[in-house]
Design an enzyme around this catalytic site. Structure first.
Site, short mmCIF file in Angstrom:
data_model
loop_
_atom_site.label_atom_id
_atom_site.label_comp_id
_atom_site.label_asym_id
_atom_site.label_seq_id
_atom_site.Cartn_x
_atom_site.Cartn_y
_atom_site.Cartn_z
CB VAL A 60 -1.00 0.06 1.19
CG1 VAL A 60 -1.94 -1.13 1.19
CG2 VAL A 60 -0.27 0.19 2.53
CG ASN A 88 -6.63 -3.13 8.92
OD1 ASN A 88 -6.80 -2.85 10.10
ND2 ASN A 88 -5.81 -4.12 8.54
CB SER A 140 -4.15 4.84 16.04
OG SER A 140 -3.57 4.63 17.31
CE1 TYR A 153 0.29 3.35 13.63
CE2 TYR A 153 -0.42 4.31 15.72
CZ TYR A 153 -0.56 3.36 14.72
OH TYR A 153 -1.57 2.42 14.81
CE LYS A 157 -2.82 4.18 11.96
NZ LYS A 157 -3.40 3.33 10.91
P1 NAP Z 1 -0.65 -6.19 12.43
O1 NAP Z 1 -1.15 -7.33 13.22
O2 NAP Z 1 0.77 -5.79 12.51
O3 NAP Z 1 -1.03 -6.46 10.88
C1 NAP Z 1 -0.69 -5.52 9.92
C2 NAP Z 1 -1.34 -5.88 8.62
O4 NAP Z 1 -1.05 -4.84 7.67
C3 NAP Z 1 -0.81 -7.16 8.01
O5 NAP Z 1 -1.86 -7.79 7.33
C4 NAP Z 1 0.26 -6.66 7.04
O6 NAP Z 1 0.49 -7.52 5.92
C5 NAP Z 1 -0.41 -5.39 6.55
N1 NAP Z 1 0.54 -4.43 6.00
C6 NAP Z 1 1.55 -3.77 6.64
N2 NAP Z 1 2.21 -2.98 5.78
C7 NAP Z 1 1.61 -3.14 4.58
C8 NAP Z 1 1.85 -2.62 3.29
N3 NAP Z 1 2.84 -1.75 3.06
N4 NAP Z 1 1.05 -3.03 2.27
C9 NAP Z 1 0.03 -3.91 2.48
N5 NAP Z 1 -0.23 -4.44 3.67
C10 NAP Z 1 0.55 -4.06 4.71
O7 NAP Z 1 -1.47 -4.86 12.74
P2 NAP Z 1 -2.87 -4.63 13.47
O8 NAP Z 1 -2.61 -4.46 14.91
O9 NAP Z 1 -3.86 -5.62 13.00
O10 NAP Z 1 -3.21 -3.18 12.89
C11 NAP Z 1 -4.16 -2.96 11.87
C12 NAP Z 1 -4.44 -1.48 11.80
O11 NAP Z 1 -4.95 -1.05 13.07
C13 NAP Z 1 -3.23 -0.61 11.52
O12 NAP Z 1 -3.59 0.47 10.68
C14 NAP Z 1 -2.84 -0.09 12.88
O13 NAP Z 1 -2.15 1.13 12.79
C15 NAP Z 1 -4.20 0.05 13.52
N6 NAP Z 1 -4.17 0.05 14.99
C16 NAP Z 1 -3.79 -1.05 15.69
C17 NAP Z 1 -3.80 -1.01 17.09
C18 NAP Z 1 -3.41 -2.18 17.95
O14 NAP Z 1 -3.39 -2.03 19.17
N7 NAP Z 1 -3.12 -3.34 17.39
C19 NAP Z 1 -4.17 0.16 17.73
C20 NAP Z 1 -4.57 1.24 16.99
C21 NAP Z 1 -4.56 1.18 15.62
P3 NAP Z 1 1.60 -8.72 5.97
O15 NAP Z 1 0.97 -9.80 6.82
O16 NAP Z 1 1.77 -9.14 4.56
O17 NAP Z 1 2.82 -8.15 6.60
#
Ligand code: NAP
Length: 242
Positions: A60, A88, A140, A153, A157
């Protein structure tokens, strides 16, 4: 065919959103960056729910790849409409700003903010023609509140939150809603290194959230019945901050 595109659908929150979209009857386009095996697992979970979909491999943060892969899919599938877009995919790369390297700033902005722009611009075009669409951006708490160690970050966001509110006003009369979901601490690979025992004392509900709880909020905003909610940021954070 009604389709939902979920970026970063191979793991964590994105995976749970893919399953939710399948439950809602959408053909799911599961985007991922490099983890093909995990993306396949997501597709299997979709099929387990009697749903269907396909993998869509592109980075992305690359506008060229977005055009090449997603642009081509849209061109070749004129009868398959992307009615729901969930932006996402996201990364973090933390550090105090004074020590932050150029690449840390650029990668985080490119993946989170540029990705939102180039993908949404492509997809919203079809939504405008069909006069229907649901765009949900996963942002976030960090983008609402600002968190130390996350200048890159938080900026990315917060940028998406501003864009969500602006785009909502541009496309509202065309039946398209644009909203954001702002998770707090959610149990995924992204928060793996954090000390939940210590941090949970800061959270009114006293625990980290689950990906399914975030997916539930995304599903609500993606529903046809949520057509009068737009430009909104829905926090899913256990009461941590609002
Ligand atoms: P995660 O478990 O680290 O998973 C990240 C996902 O994004 C994976 O599917 C990864 O694909 C994909 N990704 C990363 N870089 C990418 C790129 N350049 N192109 C395409 N796909 C990409 O993260 P998560 O915790 O589920 O987070 C999802 C969203 O929620 C994010 O936007 C994050 O900022 C937001 N968020 C998360 C939290 C939290 O506490 N976890 C809190 C606030 C916001 P691969 O598997 O191929 O690497």
């Amino acid at each position: 065919m009604k389709c939902a595109l979920v970026t970063g659908g191979s793991r964590g929150i994105g995976r749970a959103v893919c399953v939710k979209m399948a439950e809602m009857g959408y053909y799911v386009l599961v985007n991922y960056k490099s983890n093909a095996a995990e993306a396949e697992k997501t597709l299997q979970l979709i099929k387990d729910k009697n749903g269907n979909g396909e993998l869509m491999h592109f980075d992305v943060s690359s506008k060229e790849k977005i055009q090449e892969v997603l642009g081509k899919w849209i061109e070749e599938n004129p009868n398959n409409n992307i009615d729901v877009l969930v932006n996402n995919a996201g990364i973090k790369d933390d550090g105090l700003m004074i020590f932050m390297k150029d690449e840390q700033w650029e990668n985080v902005i490119k993946t989170n903010l540029d990705g939102f722009f180039y993908i949404t611009r492509l997809v919203v075009n079809g939504m405008l023609q069909r006069k229907y669409g649901r765009i949900i951006n996963v942002v976030s708490l960090s983008g609402l509140k600002g968190l130390p160690g996350q200048v890159n970050y938080s900026a990315a966001k917060a940028g998406i939150i501003g864009a969500t509110k602006a785009l909502a006003q541009e496309v509202g009369r065309k039946g398209i809603t644009v909203n954001a979901v702002a998770p707090g601490f959610i149990k995924t690979d992204m928060t793996e290194g954090l000390n939940e025992k210590e941090l949970q004392n800061l959270i009114p509900v006293r625990r980290f959230g689950t990906s399914e709880e975030v997916a539930h909020a995304v599903g609500f905003l993606a529903s046809a019945e949520a057509g009068y909610i737009t430009g909104h940021v829905l926090s899913v954070n256990g009461g941590l901050y609002s």
